[in-house]
Motif scaffolding. Structure first.
Motif, mmCIF file in Angstrom:
data_model
loop_
_atom_site.group_PDB
_atom_site.id
_atom_site.type_symbol
_atom_site.label_atom_id
_atom_site.label_comp_id
_atom_site.label_asym_id
_atom_site.label_seq_id
_atom_site.Cartn_x
_atom_site.Cartn_y
_atom_site.Cartn_z
ATOM 1 N N PRO A 9 38.913 14.881 15.689
ATOM 2 C CA PRO A 9 37.632 14.192 15.587
ATOM 3 C C PRO A 9 37.593 12.956 16.480
ATOM 4 O O PRO A 9 38.610 12.337 16.753
ATOM 5 N N TRP A 10 36.399 12.639 16.938
ATOM 6 C CA TRP A 10 36.151 11.394 17.658
ATOM 7 C C TRP A 10 35.400 10.476 16.716
ATOM 8 O O TRP A 10 34.688 10.930 15.828
ATOM 9 N N LYS A 11 35.563 9.171 16.918
ATOM 10 C CA LYS A 11 34.791 8.241 16.099
ATOM 11 C C LYS A 11 34.500 6.975 16.888
ATOM 12 O O LYS A 11 35.271 6.594 17.767
ATOM 13 N N GLY A 29 44.470 13.150 18.076
ATOM 14 C CA GLY A 29 45.557 12.735 17.214
ATOM 15 C C GLY A 29 45.983 11.303 17.414
ATOM 16 O O GLY A 29 46.706 10.755 16.599
ATOM 17 N N HIS A 30 45.528 10.683 18.505
ATOM 18 C CA HIS A 30 45.925 9.309 18.785
ATOM 19 C C HIS A 30 44.998 8.282 18.159
ATOM 20 O O HIS A 30 45.231 7.088 18.255
ATOM 21 N N ALA A 31 43.932 8.716 17.514
ATOM 22 C CA ALA A 31 42.909 7.793 17.036
ATOM 23 C C ALA A 31 43.450 6.716 16.106
ATOM 24 O O ALA A 31 42.952 5.613 16.096
ATOM 25 N N GLU A 32 44.467 7.020 15.329
ATOM 26 C CA GLU A 32 44.988 6.047 14.375
ATOM 27 C C GLU A 32 46.177 5.263 14.935
ATOM 28 O O GLU A 32 46.712 4.409 14.267
ATOM 29 N N ALA A 38 44.042 5.868 22.395
ATOM 30 C CA ALA A 38 43.067 6.779 21.824
ATOM 31 C C ALA A 38 41.698 6.708 22.504
ATOM 32 O O ALA A 38 40.832 7.499 22.208
ATOM 33 N N MET A 39 41.512 5.770 23.430
ATOM 34 C CA MET A 39 40.187 5.532 23.976
ATOM 35 C C MET A 39 39.666 6.725 24.768
ATOM 36 O O MET A 39 40.338 7.262 25.626
ATOM 37 N N ILE A 40 38.458 7.149 24.421
ATOM 38 C CA ILE A 40 37.739 8.177 25.157
ATOM 39 C C ILE A 40 36.813 7.490 26.153
ATOM 40 O O ILE A 40 36.792 7.801 27.328
ATOM 41 N N VAL A 41 36.025 6.552 25.632
ATOM 42 C CA VAL A 41 35.059 5.844 26.473
ATOM 43 C C VAL A 41 34.748 4.498 25.840
ATOM 44 O O VAL A 41 34.800 4.339 24.626
ATOM 45 N N GLU A 42 34.454 3.546 26.698
ATOM 46 C CA GLU A 42 33.976 2.254 26.242
ATOM 47 C C GLU A 42 32.527 2.142 26.708
ATOM 48 O O GLU A 42 32.246 2.277 27.892
ATOM 49 N N PRO A 63 32.290 16.405 20.058
ATOM 50 C CA PRO A 63 33.070 17.599 19.697
ATOM 51 C C PRO A 63 32.476 18.357 18.506
ATOM 52 O O PRO A 63 32.452 19.589 18.497
ATOM 53 N N ASP A 64 31.972 17.615 17.511
ATOM 54 C CA ASP A 64 31.374 18.252 16.340
ATOM 55 C C ASP A 64 30.080 18.977 16.706
ATOM 56 O O ASP A 64 29.803 20.069 16.212
ATOM 57 N N LEU A 65 29.273 18.351 17.567
ATOM 58 C CA LEU A 65 28.022 18.979 17.990
ATOM 59 C C LEU A 65 28.298 20.245 18.796
ATOM 60 O O LEU A 65 27.609 21.254 18.629
ATOM 61 N N LEU A 66 29.312 20.200 19.664
ATOM 62 C CA LEU A 66 29.668 21.389 20.438
ATOM 63 C C LEU A 66 30.119 22.511 19.507
ATOM 64 O O LEU A 66 29.703 23.672 19.657
ATOM 65 N N ALA A 67 30.929 22.180 18.511
ATOM 66 C CA ALA A 67 31.367 23.190 17.538
ATOM 67 C C ALA A 67 30.175 23.763 16.785
ATOM 68 O O ALA A 67 30.115 24.973 16.528
ATOM 69 N N ALA A 68 29.205 22.907 16.452
ATOM 70 C CA ALA A 68 28.013 23.378 15.742
ATOM 71 C C ALA A 68 27.197 24.328 16.608
ATOM 72 O O ALA A 68 26.641 25.313 16.099
ATOM 73 N N VAL A 69 27.119 24.058 17.906
ATOM 74 C CA VAL A 69 26.391 24.955 18.808
ATOM 75 C C VAL A 69 27.080 26.315 18.870
ATOM 76 O O VAL A 69 26.422 27.363 18.826
ATOM 77 N N PHE A 70 28.397 26.332 18.937
ATOM 78 C CA PHE A 70 29.129 27.601 18.920
ATOM 79 C C PHE A 70 28.882 28.349 17.608
ATOM 80 O O PHE A 70 28.682 29.561 17.596
#
Length: 104
Positions: A9-11, A29-32, A38-42, A63-70
């Motif tokens: 998950p991203w947050k 897995g690096h988020a914690e 863990a940085m994806i984007v600032e 990532p959740d939205l992409l999974a929902a589209v699938f």
């Protein structure tokens, strides 16, 4: 689904170095384990802090939205039972709330 992006998950998280706003998205897995690994984007630029937070929330749901589209595609191919539809609707409502900060 084979993803080349950082797994979820991203947050959206508060970045204490940038006015304590939800301006940074972390994931996988690096988020914690700390912000830098863990940085994806600032999120920043000329947008005000409220817009930055909204952008970070929206990006964090990617990532959740992409999974929902699938899943939606699969649902179109294989029709769902009424119970499954209700669960999918609940999942979609949760994603919308996460992406919008609860404002729909």
């Amino acid at each position: 689904m084979s993803a080349q992006h950082t797994p979820g998950p991203w947050k959206a998280v508060t970045d204490p170095f940038h006015f304590n706003t939800l301006s940074t998205v972390v994931g996988g897995g690096h988020a914690e384990k700390g912000l830098q690994r863990a940085m994806i984007v600032e999120v920043g630029g000329y947008a005000g802090w409220q817009e930055q937070e909204a952008n970070a929330r929206l990006i964090s749901t990617s990532p959740d939205l992409l999974a929902a589209v699938f899943q939606y595609r699969d649902d179109l191919i294989h029709p769902l039972s009424e119970d499954s539809r209700e669960r999918r609707l609940a999942m979609v409502n949760e994603l919308i709330a996460k992406a919008t900060g609860g404002q729909q």
